[in-house]
Motif scaffolding. Structure first.
Motif, PDB file in Angstrom:
ATOM      1  N   TYR A   9       0.682  -1.072  -0.146  1.00 46.21           N
ATOM      2  CA  TYR A   9       0.184   0.113  -0.105  1.00 46.21           C
ATOM      3  C   TYR A   9       0.877   1.025  -0.010  1.00 46.21           C
ATOM      4  O   TYR A   9       0.102   2.285  -0.183  1.00 46.21           O
ATOM      5  CB  TYR A   9      -1.175  -0.019   1.127  1.00 46.21           C
ATOM      6  CG  TYR A   9      -2.223  -0.892   0.867  1.00 46.21           C
ATOM      7  CD1 TYR A   9      -3.216  -0.278   0.030  1.00 46.21           C
ATOM      8  CD2 TYR A   9      -2.465  -1.852   1.325  1.00 46.21           C
ATOM      9  CE1 TYR A   9      -4.427  -1.140  -0.372  1.00 46.21           C
ATOM     10  CE2 TYR A   9      -3.522  -2.867   0.825  1.00 46.21           C
ATOM     11  CZ  TYR A   9      -4.534  -2.273   0.083  1.00 46.21           C
ATOM     12  OH  TYR A   9      -5.371  -3.060  -0.273  1.00 46.21           O
ATOM     13  N   THR A  24     -12.909  -1.295  -5.997  1.00 44.67           N
ATOM     14  CA  THR A  24     -13.844  -1.220  -4.826  1.00 44.67           C
ATOM     15  C   THR A  24     -15.162  -0.598  -5.058  1.00 44.67           C
ATOM     16  O   THR A  24     -15.156   0.153  -6.158  1.00 44.67           O
ATOM     17  CB  THR A  24     -13.100  -0.681  -3.649  1.00 44.67           C
ATOM     18  OG1 THR A  24     -12.814   0.770  -3.751  1.00 44.67           O
ATOM     19  CG2 THR A  24     -11.822  -1.362  -3.176  1.00 44.67           C
ATOM     20  N   GLY A  56      -9.018   3.342   6.491  1.00 42.25           N
ATOM     21  CA  GLY A  56      -8.482   2.990   5.201  1.00 42.25           C
ATOM     22  C   GLY A  56      -9.295   3.533   4.096  1.00 42.25           C
ATOM     23  O   GLY A  56      -9.961   2.922   3.358  1.00 42.25           O
ATOM     24  N   GLY A  58      -8.370   4.561   0.969  1.00 44.40           N
ATOM     25  CA  GLY A  58      -8.255   4.386  -0.388  1.00 44.40           C
ATOM     26  C   GLY A  58      -7.801   5.539  -1.151  1.00 44.40           C
ATOM     27  O   GLY A  58      -7.090   6.460  -0.585  1.00 44.40           O
ATOM     28  N   GLU A  78      -5.711   6.718   7.908  1.00 41.78           N
ATOM     29  CA  GLU A  78      -4.903   6.037   6.705  1.00 41.78           C
ATOM     30  C   GLU A  78      -3.594   5.879   7.044  1.00 41.78           C
ATOM     31  O   GLU A  78      -2.822   6.484   7.514  1.00 41.78           O
ATOM     32  CB  GLU A  78      -5.207   6.899   5.467  1.00 41.78           C
ATOM     33  CG  GLU A  78      -4.322   6.387   4.289  1.00 41.78           C
ATOM     34  CD  GLU A  78      -4.700   4.956   3.733  1.00 41.78           C
ATOM     35  OE1 GLU A  78      -5.816   4.795   3.858  1.00 41.78           O
ATOM     36  OE2 GLU A  78      -3.852   4.051   4.021  1.00 41.78           O
ATOM     37  N   ASN A 113     -14.701   0.605   4.305  1.00 40.30           N
ATOM     38  CA  ASN A 113     -15.309  -0.323   3.295  1.00 40.30           C
ATOM     39  C   ASN A 113     -13.896  -1.075   2.976  1.00 40.30           C
ATOM     40  O   ASN A 113     -12.770  -0.497   2.430  1.00 40.30           O
ATOM     41  CB  ASN A 113     -15.796   0.643   1.930  1.00 40.30           C
ATOM     42  CG  ASN A 113     -16.262  -0.407   0.913  1.00 40.30           C
ATOM     43  OD1 ASN A 113     -17.125  -1.254   0.898  1.00 40.30           O
ATOM     44  ND2 ASN A 113     -15.513  -0.276  -0.301  1.00 40.30           N
TER      45      ASN A 113
HETATM   46  C1  LIG Z   1      -8.580  -2.371   0.010  1.00 34.49           C
HETATM   47  S1  LIG Z   1      -8.417  -0.459   0.444  1.00 34.49           S
HETATM   48  C2  LIG Z   1      -9.750  -0.081   0.454  1.00 34.49           C
HETATM   49  C3  LIG Z   1      -9.906   1.374   0.127  1.00 34.49           C
HETATM   50  C4  LIG Z   1     -11.342   2.279   0.263  1.00 34.49           C
HETATM   51  N1  LIG Z   1     -11.789   1.987   1.599  1.00 34.49           N
HETATM   52  C5  LIG Z   1     -12.191   1.801  -1.064  1.00 34.49           C
HETATM   53  O1  LIG Z   1     -13.224   1.397  -0.628  1.00 34.49           O
HETATM   54  O2  LIG Z   1     -11.681   2.231  -2.025  1.00 34.49           O
HETATM   55  C6  LIG Z   1      -7.520  -0.691   2.019  1.00 34.49           C
HETATM   56  C7  LIG Z   1      -7.248   0.773   2.623  1.00 34.49           C
HETATM   57  O3  LIG Z   1      -6.910   0.512   4.029  1.00 34.49           O
HETATM   58  C8  LIG Z   1      -5.521   1.066   4.237  1.00 34.49           C
HETATM   59  N2  LIG Z   1      -4.945   0.432   5.478  1.00 34.49           N
HETATM   60  C9  LIG Z   1      -4.453  -0.862   5.442  1.00 34.49           C
HETATM   61  N3  LIG Z   1      -4.229  -1.339   6.625  1.00 34.49           N
HETATM   62  C10 LIG Z   1      -4.442  -0.133   7.564  1.00 34.49           C
HETATM   63  C11 LIG Z   1      -4.086   0.339   8.802  1.00 34.49           C
HETATM   64  N4  LIG Z   1      -3.697  -0.790   9.372  1.00 34.49           N
HETATM   65  N5  LIG Z   1      -4.599   1.367   9.416  1.00 34.49           N
HETATM   66  C12 LIG Z   1      -5.154   2.081   8.332  1.00 34.49           C
HETATM   67  N6  LIG Z   1      -5.260   2.012   7.063  1.00 34.49           N
HETATM   68  C13 LIG Z   1      -4.910   1.028   6.239  1.00 34.49           C
HETATM   69  C14 LIG Z   1      -4.939   0.978   2.875  1.00 34.49           C
HETATM   70  O4  LIG Z   1      -3.720   1.692   2.686  1.00 34.49           O
HETATM   71  C15 LIG Z   1      -6.218   1.292   1.910  1.00 34.49           C
HETATM   72  O5  LIG Z   1      -6.079   2.549   1.807  1.00 34.49           O
END
Ligand SMILES: C[S@@+](CC[C@H](N)C(=O)[O-])C[C@H]1O[C@@H](n2cnc3c(N)ncnc32)[C@H](O)[C@@H]1O
Length: 302
Positions: A9, A24, A56, A58, A78, A113
């Motif tokens: 990421y 997504t 998170g 995205g 994030e 999400n």
């Molecule tokens: C699969 S993406 C989903 C993005 C967005 N919610 C969408 O629906 O398009 C996962 C998101 O969670 C963030 N993420 C992953 N692990 C995390 C953590 N431990 N704390 C905060 N953010 C995190 C990633 O950087 C990314 O932005």
């Protein structure tokens, strides 16, 4: 897995959308965020103030679509600096605060999400009645050993499961962060029985929009996810003071908030853009697409 996902990421290459590895729901159509905004308006009615905290975020599309409908106070937690830069760029015109930890005293809704499915999991297998954890040697050979942390899983002999202990920790953090209000999680997953009925667990990778079963290739270059065990979130939530109000498929959830009426309007307008949107919106609710695989959990802390 934690390090590999962090690297993935943090990479300058955007993982989400047409040029990335997976789509997504917010990528498909802004209706997803607009219908969620309706849900938040309903939630806000009974509370003296209402702050949204997105975990998170995205590319920031969901925040943009929600805030375009209604300007709630909005925080994003994030971890990836690259994703955060994209969010800051997209959300310049909105009043959004980025936080590194969940703040205390939130009245409102903490939501996500596809957040829980990207948390690192413990891969376990049952051998001779006991649970073993699957580890990796330096040359990526799997070896079975003792559990790192206590895990109690109703797993049949020889079956594998991907246990998300981090998800339980996040639920506790969410409960502690909320003074009063809601937790809403949208993700793909199962309830306990179905979760443990998957013979080889649910770990899956995505690279350039193809599903890849082998997590030991393109390390840090492909997405790694695992289905969420929603029973765990409900149980851990109940222990931490979060009562489950609703658990449903994404199809039922979005239908309840009026997606079919929105689709009907597009269908009657009949122009090319509306038809394109209609096709993408269908993916949000069709059972073979996101409609049934994705679930919506709503919890409440009084
Ligand atoms: C699969 S993406 C989903 C993005 C967005 N919610 C969408 O629906 O398009 C996962 C998101 O969670 C963030 N993420 C992953 N692990 C995390 C953590 N431990 N704390 C905060 N953010 C995190 C990633 O950087 C990314 O932005």
């Amino acid at each position: 897995m934690e390090e590999v996902l962090r690297h993935y990421y943090a990479s300058p290459r955007n993982p989400i959308g047409a040029d990335g590895d997976f789509y997504t729901a917010p990528d498909l159509d802004p209706i997803f965020g607009r219908l969620l905004a309706k849900q938040f308006e309903q939630m806000a009615e009974g509370l003296e103030s209402f702050t949204l905290v997105e975990l998170g975020a995205g590319k920031g599309l969901l925040a943009r679509d929600i805030l375009s409908h209604r300007r709630f106070p909005y925080m994003i937690l994030e971890r990836s600096p690259g994703m955060r830069r994209r969010q800051e760029e997209l959300l310049k015109e909105f009043d959004v605060t980025w936080v590194d930890e969940l703040p205390r005293g939130i009245t409102g809704c903490i939501f996500s999400n596809e957040f829980f499915d990207v948390l690192p999991v413990h891969r376990v297998v049952r051998r001779d009645g006991a649970l073993k954890e699957i580890y990796l040697t330096e040359d990526f050979q799997e070896v079975e050993g003792e559990l790192q942390e206590a895990i109690d899983a109703p797993l049949a002999e020889g079956r594998i499961a991907d246990i998300n202990l981090e998800a339980r920790k996040w639920i506790r953090r969410i409960a502690e962060s909320l003074d009063r209000g809601y937790h809403l999680a949208i993700d793909y997953g199962y309830l306990r029985e179905e979760f443990y009925a998957q013979p080889r667990g649910t770990l899956m990778c995505y690279w350039q929009h193809q599903a890849v079963e082998n997590p030991y290739v393109r390390i840090g270059e492909q997405d790694i996810t695992a289905h969420v065990n929603f029973s765990d979130l409900m149980e851990e939530g109940a222990a931490a003071g979060l009562e489950t109000l609703r658990f449903s498929s994404q199809m039922d959830y979005l239908t309840g908030f009026g997606i079919l009426e929105e689709m009907e309007k597009l269908a009657t307008s009949g122009d090319a853009l509306s038809m394109q949107r209609l096709l993408k919106m269908k993916k949000l609710i069709l059972p073979g697409s996101m409609g049934e695989r994705f679930k919506v959990l709503v919890q409440w802390k009084k």
